[in-house]
Design a protein around this motif. Structure first.
Motif, PDB file in Angstrom:
ATOM      1  N   MET A   1       0.835  -1.190   0.000  1.00 13.40           N
ATOM      2  CA  MET A   1       0.000   0.000   0.000  1.00 13.40           C
ATOM      3  C   MET A   1       0.880   1.255   0.000  1.00 13.40           C
ATOM      4  O   MET A   1       0.587   2.211  -0.714  1.00 13.40           O
ATOM      5  N   VAL A   2       1.930   1.242   0.807  1.00 12.20           N
ATOM      6  CA  VAL A   2       2.798   2.413   0.903  1.00 12.20           C
ATOM      7  C   VAL A   2       3.475   2.683  -0.442  1.00 12.20           C
ATOM      8  O   VAL A   2       3.534   3.831  -0.896  1.00 12.20           O
ATOM      9  N   ALA A   3       3.950   1.639  -1.093  1.00 10.46           N
ATOM     10  CA  ALA A   3       4.600   1.815  -2.393  1.00 10.46           C
ATOM     11  C   ALA A   3       3.612   2.370  -3.421  1.00 10.46           C
ATOM     12  O   ALA A   3       3.951   3.268  -4.202  1.00 10.46           O
ATOM     13  N   ALA A   4       2.395   1.865  -3.438  1.00 12.16           N
ATOM     14  CA  ALA A   4       1.377   2.356  -4.371  1.00 12.16           C
ATOM     15  C   ALA A   4       1.026   3.803  -4.063  1.00 12.16           C
ATOM     16  O   ALA A   4       0.858   4.626  -4.978  1.00 12.16           O
ATOM     17  N   LEU A   5       0.919   4.133  -2.791  1.00 12.90           N
ATOM     18  CA  LEU A   5       0.577   5.492  -2.393  1.00 12.90           C
ATOM     19  C   LEU A   5       1.686   6.473  -2.791  1.00 12.90           C
ATOM     20  O   LEU A   5       1.411   7.535  -3.361  1.00 12.90           O
ATOM     21  N   VAL A   6       2.927   6.112  -2.523  1.00  9.87           N
ATOM     22  CA  VAL A   6       4.050   6.974  -2.889  1.00  9.87           C
ATOM     23  C   VAL A   6       4.123   7.117  -4.406  1.00  9.87           C
ATOM     24  O   VAL A   6       4.321   8.218  -4.928  1.00  9.87           O
ATOM     25  N   ASP A   7       3.945   6.019  -5.126  1.00 14.03           N
ATOM     26  CA  ASP A   7       3.990   6.069  -6.584  1.00 14.03           C
ATOM     27  C   ASP A   7       2.867   6.942  -7.142  1.00 14.03           C
ATOM     28  O   ASP A   7       3.085   7.739  -8.050  1.00 14.03           O
ATOM     29  N   ALA A   8       1.685   6.818  -6.597  1.00 14.80           N
ATOM     30  CA  ALA A   8       0.543   7.608  -7.071  1.00 14.80           C
ATOM     31  C   ALA A   8       0.745   9.094  -6.780  1.00 14.80           C
ATOM     32  O   ALA A   8       0.428   9.945  -7.615  1.00 14.80           O
ATOM     33  N   ILE A   9       1.283   9.414  -5.635  1.00 15.93           N
ATOM     34  CA  ILE A   9       1.472  10.816  -5.265  1.00 15.93           C
ATOM     35  C   ILE A   9       2.573  11.460  -6.095  1.00 15.93           C
ATOM     36  O   ILE A   9       2.464  12.622  -6.503  1.00 15.93           O
ATOM     37  N   THR A  10       3.638  10.717  -6.382  1.00 14.82           N
ATOM     38  CA  THR A  10       4.772  11.323  -7.091  1.00 14.82           C
ATOM     39  C   THR A  10       4.621  11.323  -8.602  1.00 14.82           C
ATOM     40  O   THR A  10       5.437  11.913  -9.290  1.00 14.82           O
ATOM     41  N   ARG A  11       3.602  10.698  -9.133  1.00 14.84           N
ATOM     42  CA  ARG A  11       3.367  10.714 -10.587  1.00 14.84           C
ATOM     43  C   ARG A  11       2.818  12.066 -11.014  1.00 14.84           C
ATOM     44  O   ARG A  11       2.063  12.694 -10.287  1.00 14.84           O
ATOM     45  N   ARG A  12       3.201  12.498 -12.234  1.00 14.16           N
ATOM     46  CA  ARG A  12       2.585  13.689 -12.804  1.00 14.16           C
ATOM     47  C   ARG A  12       1.159  13.347 -13.213  1.00 14.16           C
ATOM     48  O   ARG A  12       0.826  12.192 -13.438  1.00 14.16           O
ATOM     49  N   ASP A  13       0.310  14.356 -13.345  1.00 14.29           N
ATOM     50  CA  ASP A  13      -1.093  14.126 -13.693  1.00 14.29           C
ATOM     51  C   ASP A  13      -1.258  13.454 -15.052  1.00 14.29           C
ATOM     52  O   ASP A  13      -2.194  12.695 -15.262  1.00 14.29           O
ATOM     53  N   ASP A  14      -0.343  13.744 -15.992  1.00 13.24           N
ATOM     54  CA  ASP A  14      -0.470  13.137 -17.310  1.00 13.24           C
ATOM     55  C   ASP A  14      -0.003  11.682 -17.342  1.00 13.24           C
ATOM     56  O   ASP A  14      -0.156  11.002 -18.345  1.00 13.24           O
ATOM     57  N   GLN A  15       0.550  11.183 -16.243  1.00 17.17           N
ATOM     58  CA  GLN A  15       0.981   9.792 -16.157  1.00 17.17           C
ATOM     59  C   GLN A  15      -0.034   8.925 -15.427  1.00 17.17           C
ATOM     60  O   GLN A  15       0.212   7.756 -15.194  1.00 17.17           O
TER      61      GLN A  15
ATOM     62  N   LYS B   1      -3.807   7.248 -15.318  1.00 17.81           N
ATOM     63  CA  LYS B   1      -4.853   6.869 -16.265  1.00 17.81           C
ATOM     64  C   LYS B   1      -6.167   6.569 -15.544  1.00 17.81           C
ATOM     65  O   LYS B   1      -6.173   6.169 -14.386  1.00 17.81           O
ATOM     66  N   HIS B   2      -7.272   6.749 -16.250  1.00 20.79           N
ATOM     67  CA  HIS B   2      -8.631   6.342 -15.894  1.00 20.79           C
ATOM     68  C   HIS B   2      -9.302   7.161 -14.794  1.00 20.79           C
ATOM     69  O   HIS B   2     -10.505   7.319 -14.824  1.00 20.79           O
ATOM     70  N   LEU B   3      -8.599   7.666 -13.810  1.00 18.99           N
ATOM     71  CA  LEU B   3      -9.179   8.486 -12.742  1.00 18.99           C
ATOM     72  C   LEU B   3      -8.234   9.630 -12.433  1.00 18.99           C
ATOM     73  O   LEU B   3      -7.040   9.526 -12.703  1.00 18.99           O
ATOM     74  N   PRO B   4      -8.726  10.704 -11.825  1.00 12.32           N
ATOM     75  CA  PRO B   4      -7.816  11.753 -11.366  1.00 12.32           C
ATOM     76  C   PRO B   4      -6.893  11.198 -10.274  1.00 12.32           C
ATOM     77  O   PRO B   4      -7.232  10.248  -9.566  1.00 12.32           O
ATOM     78  N   LYS B   5      -5.734  11.799 -10.157  1.00 14.95           N
ATOM     79  CA  LYS B   5      -4.747  11.322  -9.183  1.00 14.95           C
ATOM     80  C   LYS B   5      -5.322  11.331  -7.763  1.00 14.95           C
ATOM     81  O   LYS B   5      -5.105  10.398  -6.994  1.00 14.95           O
ATOM     82  N   PHE B   6      -6.063  12.363  -7.423  1.00 14.32           N
ATOM     83  CA  PHE B   6      -6.652  12.466  -6.085  1.00 14.32           C
ATOM     84  C   PHE B   6      -7.580  11.276  -5.803  1.00 14.32           C
ATOM     85  O   PHE B   6      -7.581  10.713  -4.699  1.00 14.32           O
ATOM     86  N   ALA B   7      -8.361  10.872  -6.800  1.00 13.83           N
ATOM     87  CA  ALA B   7      -9.260   9.726  -6.628  1.00 13.83           C
ATOM     88  C   ALA B   7      -8.466   8.440  -6.412  1.00 13.83           C
ATOM     89  O   ALA B   7      -8.849   7.593  -5.591  1.00 13.83           O
ATOM     90  N   TRP B   8      -7.356   8.270  -7.140  1.00 15.23           N
ATOM     91  CA  TRP B   8      -6.522   7.084  -6.943  1.00 15.23           C
ATOM     92  C   TRP B   8      -5.945   7.047  -5.533  1.00 15.23           C
ATOM     93  O   TRP B   8      -5.897   5.991  -4.894  1.00 15.23           O
ATOM     94  N   VAL B   9      -5.491   8.207  -5.036  1.00 17.06           N
ATOM     95  CA  VAL B   9      -4.928   8.254  -3.686  1.00 17.06           C
ATOM     96  C   VAL B   9      -5.987   7.855  -2.661  1.00 17.06           C
ATOM     97  O   VAL B   9      -5.726   7.044  -1.759  1.00 17.06           O
ATOM     98  N   LEU B  10      -7.189   8.393  -2.799  1.00 21.46           N
ATOM     99  CA  LEU B  10      -8.267   8.016  -1.866  1.00 21.46           C
ATOM    100  C   LEU B  10      -8.606   6.535  -1.981  1.00 21.46           C
ATOM    101  O   LEU B  10      -8.834   5.858  -0.968  1.00 21.46           O
ATOM    102  N   PHE B  11      -8.626   6.028  -3.198  1.00 16.56           N
ATOM    103  CA  PHE B  11      -8.930   4.617  -3.427  1.00 16.56           C
ATOM    104  C   PHE B  11      -7.878   3.723  -2.765  1.00 16.56           C
ATOM    105  O   PHE B  11      -8.211   2.705  -2.136  1.00 16.56           O
ATOM    106  N   ILE B  12      -6.612   4.111  -2.870  1.00 12.40           N
ATOM    107  CA  ILE B  12      -5.529   3.333  -2.255  1.00 12.40           C
ATOM    108  C   ILE B  12      -5.606   3.400  -0.740  1.00 12.40           C
ATOM    109  O   ILE B  12      -5.378   2.409  -0.047  1.00 12.40           O
ATOM    110  N   VAL B  13      -5.959   4.559  -0.195  1.00 11.58           N
ATOM    111  CA  VAL B  13      -6.019   4.722   1.266  1.00 11.58           C
ATOM    112  C   VAL B  13      -7.204   3.956   1.857  1.00 11.58           C
ATOM    113  O   VAL B  13      -7.058   3.261   2.866  1.00 11.58           O
TER     114      VAL B  13
END
Length: 118
Positions: A1-15, A17-29
């Motif tokens: 979970m920590v690796a996915a969260l760090v990866d999602a947060i440090t990605r640029r918005d154009d990298q 896919k499918h959902l906004p970055k904020f939604a992915w972070v909430l989904f992972i948490v």
């Protein structure tokens, strides 16, 4: 979970896919196992070319217009919105200007070679 969260947060918005970055972070948490698996399977852009690492505050992270130093060579060129007739007219003008410049160079060269002929 920590690796996915760090990866999602440090990605640029154009990298992302499918959902906004904020939604992915909430989904992972809120759904750690499922969110992490889905993030790595669907959410991130997998880039095969190695990239130069960037710090969190690096302005290149937030800029979509300026490619980074490791941008792919096959990046599409900007689209030219001129009509074919406009492009041909521009090319003809460039040819005409080049011919005039060549004529000027030729006349200057003739003038420098024979100064007594005048």
């Amino acid at each position: 979970m920590v690796a996915a969260l760090v990866d999602a947060i440090t990605r640029r918005d154009d990298q992302v896919k499918h959902l906004p970055k904020f939604a992915w972070v909430l989904f992972i948490v809120f759904l750690p196992l499922l969110g992490s698996v889905l993030w790595f399977a669907l959410g991130r852009e997998w880039d095969t070319a190695p990239r130069e690492s960037m710090s969190f505050g690096d302005p290149r992270r937030w800029s979509r217009d300026e490619p980074g130093p490791a941008a792919p060579a096959s990046r599409p060129q900007p689209r030219d919105y001129r009509s074919t007739a406009q492009q041909l007219a521009d090319l003809e003008r460039e040819i005409e200007i080049a011919e005039l410049e060549a004529e000027i160079r030729r006349r200057r060269a003739q003038g420098l070679q024979s100064p007594d002929a005048g």
